[in-house]
Design a protein around this motif. Structure first.
Motif, PDB file in Angstrom:
ATOM      1  N   TYR A 144      33.756 -26.891  73.901  1.00 31.45           N
ATOM      2  CA  TYR A 144      34.436 -28.180  73.790  1.00 31.45           C
ATOM      3  C   TYR A 144      35.039 -28.564  75.142  1.00 31.45           C
ATOM      4  O   TYR A 144      34.833 -29.684  75.620  1.00 31.45           O
ATOM      5  N   ALA A 145      35.749 -27.652  75.772  1.00 30.22           N
ATOM      6  CA  ALA A 145      36.336 -27.918  77.091  1.00 30.22           C
ATOM      7  C   ALA A 145      35.234 -28.250  78.102  1.00 30.22           C
ATOM      8  O   ALA A 145      35.429 -29.091  78.993  1.00 30.22           O
ATOM      9  N   GLY A 146      34.078 -27.620  77.935  1.00 29.40           N
ATOM     10  CA  GLY A 146      32.960 -27.861  78.841  1.00 29.40           C
ATOM     11  C   GLY A 146      32.464 -29.301  78.838  1.00 29.40           C
ATOM     12  O   GLY A 146      31.941 -29.785  79.841  1.00 29.40           O
ATOM     13  N   ILE A 147      32.640 -29.993  77.733  1.00 27.71           N
ATOM     14  CA  ILE A 147      32.238 -31.414  77.686  1.00 27.71           C
ATOM     15  C   ILE A 147      33.135 -32.216  78.630  1.00 27.71           C
ATOM     16  O   ILE A 147      32.662 -33.085  79.366  1.00 27.71           O
ATOM     17  N   PHE A 148      34.414 -31.912  78.648  1.00 26.95           N
ATOM     18  CA  PHE A 148      35.329 -32.567  79.582  1.00 26.95           C
ATOM     19  C   PHE A 148      34.960 -32.216  81.022  1.00 26.95           C
ATOM     20  O   PHE A 148      34.996 -33.067  81.906  1.00 26.95           O
ATOM     21  N   ASP A 149      34.569 -30.948  81.253  1.00 26.70           N
ATOM     22  CA  ASP A 149      34.109 -30.538  82.589  1.00 26.70           C
ATOM     23  C   ASP A 149      32.921 -31.382  83.028  1.00 26.70           C
ATOM     24  O   ASP A 149      32.836 -31.798  84.187  1.00 26.70           O
ATOM     25  N   ARG A 150      31.997 -31.627  82.104  1.00 28.56           N
ATOM     26  CA  ARG A 150      30.804 -32.406  82.441  1.00 28.56           C
ATOM     27  C   ARG A 150      31.144 -33.861  82.750  1.00 28.56           C
ATOM     28  O   ARG A 150      30.551 -34.467  83.645  1.00 28.56           O
ATOM     29  N   ALA A 171      41.647 -29.880  86.908  1.00 28.56           N
ATOM     30  CA  ALA A 171      41.843 -31.232  86.364  1.00 28.56           C
ATOM     31  C   ALA A 171      41.664 -31.216  84.842  1.00 28.56           C
ATOM     32  O   ALA A 171      42.474 -31.773  84.099  1.00 28.56           O
ATOM     33  N   ARG A 172      40.620 -30.533  84.370  1.00 35.20           N
ATOM     34  CA  ARG A 172      40.390 -30.443  82.924  1.00 35.20           C
ATOM     35  C   ARG A 172      41.514 -29.696  82.226  1.00 35.20           C
ATOM     36  O   ARG A 172      41.987 -30.081  81.163  1.00 35.20           O
ATOM     37  N   MET A 173      42.004 -28.617  82.839  1.00 31.74           N
ATOM     38  CA  MET A 173      43.085 -27.851  82.215  1.00 31.74           C
ATOM     39  C   MET A 173      44.372 -28.669  82.133  1.00 31.74           C
ATOM     40  O   MET A 173      45.113 -28.581  81.151  1.00 31.74           O
ATOM     41  N   ILE A 174      44.629 -29.487  83.132  1.00 28.40           N
ATOM     42  CA  ILE A 174      45.803 -30.372  83.090  1.00 28.40           C
ATOM     43  C   ILE A 174      45.656 -31.375  81.951  1.00 28.40           C
ATOM     44  O   ILE A 174      46.578 -31.582  81.166  1.00 28.40           O
ATOM     45  N   ILE A 175      44.490 -31.969  81.837  1.00 26.38           N
ATOM     46  CA  ILE A 175      44.244 -32.976  80.794  1.00 26.38           C
ATOM     47  C   ILE A 175      44.371 -32.363  79.400  1.00 26.38           C
ATOM     48  O   ILE A 175      45.110 -32.869  78.558  1.00 26.38           O
ATOM     49  N   LEU A 176      43.655 -31.273  79.147  1.00 23.62           N
ATOM     50  CA  LEU A 176      43.698 -30.691  77.810  1.00 23.62           C
ATOM     51  C   LEU A 176      45.050 -30.035  77.519  1.00 23.62           C
ATOM     52  O   LEU A 176      45.536 -30.094  76.384  1.00 23.62           O
ATOM     53  N   GLY A 177      45.662 -29.453  78.526  1.00 25.89           N
ATOM     54  CA  GLY A 177      46.985 -28.854  78.326  1.00 25.89           C
ATOM     55  C   GLY A 177      48.013 -29.898  77.935  1.00 25.89           C
ATOM     56  O   GLY A 177      48.784 -29.720  76.987  1.00 25.89           O
ATOM     57  N   ALA A 178      48.006 -31.015  78.640  1.00 24.59           N
ATOM     58  CA  ALA A 178      48.965 -32.085  78.339  1.00 24.59           C
ATOM     59  C   ALA A 178      48.671 -32.740  76.988  1.00 24.59           C
ATOM     60  O   ALA A 178      49.591 -33.039  76.228  1.00 24.59           O
ATOM     61  N   THR A 179      47.406 -32.938  76.685  1.00 22.78           N
ATOM     62  CA  THR A 179      47.081 -33.574  75.406  1.00 22.78           C
ATOM     63  C   THR A 179      47.369 -32.632  74.241  1.00 22.78           C
ATOM     64  O   THR A 179      47.789 -33.077  73.177  1.00 22.78           O
ATOM     65  N   ASN A 180      47.169 -31.341  74.426  1.00 22.11           N
ATOM     66  CA  ASN A 180      47.492 -30.390  73.358  1.00 22.11           C
ATOM     67  C   ASN A 180      48.996 -30.330  73.107  1.00 22.11           C
ATOM     68  O   ASN A 180      49.435 -30.079  71.989  1.00 22.11           O
ATOM     69  N   TRP A 181      49.795 -30.570  74.118  1.00 21.65           N
ATOM     70  CA  TRP A 181      51.257 -30.504  73.994  1.00 21.65           C
ATOM     71  C   TRP A 181      51.795 -31.613  73.092  1.00 21.65           C
ATOM     72  O   TRP A 181      52.886 -31.508  72.543  1.00 21.65           O
ATOM     73  N   VAL A 182      51.029 -32.671  72.902  1.00 16.08           N
ATOM     74  CA  VAL A 182      51.466 -33.790  72.057  1.00 16.08           C
ATOM     75  C   VAL A 182      51.822 -33.318  70.653  1.00 16.08           C
ATOM     76  O   VAL A 182      52.693 -33.885  70.000  1.00 16.08           O
ATOM     77  N   GLN A 183      51.189 -32.262  70.207  1.00 13.91           N
ATOM     78  CA  GLN A 183      51.454 -31.740  68.866  1.00 13.91           C
ATOM     79  C   GLN A 183      52.896 -31.268  68.703  1.00 13.91           C
ATOM     80  O   GLN A 183      53.433 -31.276  67.603  1.00 13.91           O
ATOM     81  N   VAL A 184      53.504 -30.865  69.803  1.00 15.01           N
ATOM     82  CA  VAL A 184      54.867 -30.334  69.757  1.00 15.01           C
ATOM     83  C   VAL A 184      55.892 -31.441  69.553  1.00 15.01           C
ATOM     84  O   VAL A 184      56.848 -31.287  68.806  1.00 15.01           O
ATOM     85  N   TRP A 185      55.696 -32.577  70.214  1.00 14.64           N
ATOM     86  CA  TRP A 185      56.742 -33.591  70.216  1.00 14.64           C
ATOM     87  C   TRP A 185      56.411 -34.874  69.454  1.00 14.64           C
ATOM     88  O   TRP A 185      57.312 -35.652  69.148  1.00 14.64           O
ATOM     89  N   TYR A 186      55.163 -35.125  69.131  1.00 13.48           N
ATOM     90  CA  TYR A 186      54.809 -36.397  68.498  1.00 13.48           C
ATOM     91  C   TYR A 186      55.442 -36.529  67.112  1.00 13.48           C
ATOM     92  O   TYR A 186      55.467 -35.597  66.321  1.00 13.48           O
ATOM     93  N   SER A 187      55.929 -37.739  66.844  1.00 10.91           N
ATOM     94  CA  SER A 187      56.464 -38.062  65.523  1.00 10.91           C
ATOM     95  C   SER A 187      56.062 -39.491  65.182  1.00 10.91           C
ATOM     96  O   SER A 187      56.139 -40.389  66.033  1.00 10.91           O
ATOM     97  N   GLN A 188      55.657 -39.721  63.942  1.00  7.92           N
ATOM     98  CA  GLN A 188      55.299 -41.075  63.513  1.00  7.92           C
ATOM     99  C   GLN A 188      56.492 -42.020  63.634  1.00  7.92           C
ATOM    100  O   GLN A 188      56.317 -43.221  63.761  1.00  7.92           O
ATOM    101  N   GLU A 189      57.680 -41.468  63.549  1.00  5.88           N
ATOM    102  CA  GLU A 189      58.894 -42.287  63.640  1.00  5.88           C
ATOM    103  C   GLU A 189      59.347 -42.485  65.079  1.00  5.88           C
ATOM    104  O   GLU A 189      60.377 -43.107  65.325  1.00  5.88           O
ATOM    105  N   GLY A 190      58.594 -41.938  66.041  1.00  5.99           N
ATOM    106  CA  GLY A 190      58.972 -42.022  67.451  1.00  5.99           C
ATOM    107  C   GLY A 190      58.841 -43.428  68.019  1.00  5.99           C
ATOM    108  O   GLY A 190      58.427 -44.374  67.341  1.00  5.99           O
ATOM    109  N   LYS A 191      59.179 -43.551  69.286  1.00 10.82           N
ATOM    110  CA  LYS A 191      59.200 -44.841  69.987  1.00 10.82           C
ATOM    111  C   LYS A 191      57.811 -45.500  70.055  1.00 10.82           C
ATOM    112  O   LYS A 191      57.695 -46.710  69.945  1.00 10.82           O
TER     113      LYS A 191
END
Length: 194
Positions: free
Chosen positions: A130-136, A155-175
């Motif tokens: 899956y990560a390899g598709i982003f590499d491509r 670059a790919r690790m930064i992108i996927l690392g940051a996007t995976n972190w969304v699970q920690v803080w995202y809330s439907q009631e957020g801004k």
């Protein structure tokens, strides 16, 4: 595939979808086979007909979600678009899945904490594909002159690392709505890659 086999496959997918809902609602550690069976209005024994234990069920949930994500991002890579547009769509797709399938998708991040050695190698291999598709997408963008990236893997690790972190803080009631967050992330990542 015979009618009987199709029915069994459909039932198994229904179980996995229900299990994903229970895991999302209760969390991985609190989700029980009883909860999943109750969600499906079936007995726990009937659930064990399809899956031998909770780990096999969760592995199958993980595999279903990751396979769907791979299929979607691979389709984006195959589209006749600029690399910038491909990355924008891939980031939004990844975020959408990470938010919608929060608990199950989170199993991708640290599978070694949840699964036995029996399943771990396959999980890591699929996650790497899956990560390899982003590499491509990044490599294609560099080749086309759309991206200015000295270390594609970083670059790919930064992108996927940051996007995976969304699970920690995202809330439907957020801004911000999920869609607005997807737009913001895609905008910033494209600036980083340019």
């Amino acid at each position: 595939m015979s009618l009987r086999e199709r029915k069994a496959a459909k039932k198994k997918e229904d179980i996995l979808r229900s299990a994903s809902l229970v895991i999302s609602r209760n969390g991985y550690h609190n989700a029980t086979m009883e909860d999943i069976a109750a969600e499906l209005l079936m007995t726990k024994g009937a659930l064990y007909y399809y899956f031998k234990n909770k780990e096999e069920l969760l592995y199958s949930c993980h595999d279903l979600i990751l396979s769907a994500a791979m299929e979607q991002v691979e389709a984006i890579f195959s589209e006749d678009l600029s690399s910038m547009e491909k990355m924008k769509k891939a980031v939004k797709t990844h975020l959408d899945i990470a938010i919608r399938e929060k608990e199950v998708f989170n199993l991708i991040v640290k599978p070694e904490q949840l699964f036995s050695e029996e399943n771990i190698e396959e999980i890591i291999q699929k996650r790497d594909q899956y990560a390899g598709i982003f590499d491509r997408i990044i490599a294609e963008g560099v080749k086309r002159g759309e991206f200015n990236v000295s270390d594609k893997k970083m670059a790919r690790m930064i992108i996927l690392g940051a996007t995976n972190w969304v699970q920690v803080w995202y809330s439907q009631e957020g801004k911000f709505s999920k869609e607005k967050i997807e737009d913001i992330y895609a905008e910033y990542f494209l600036k980083m890659l340019a």
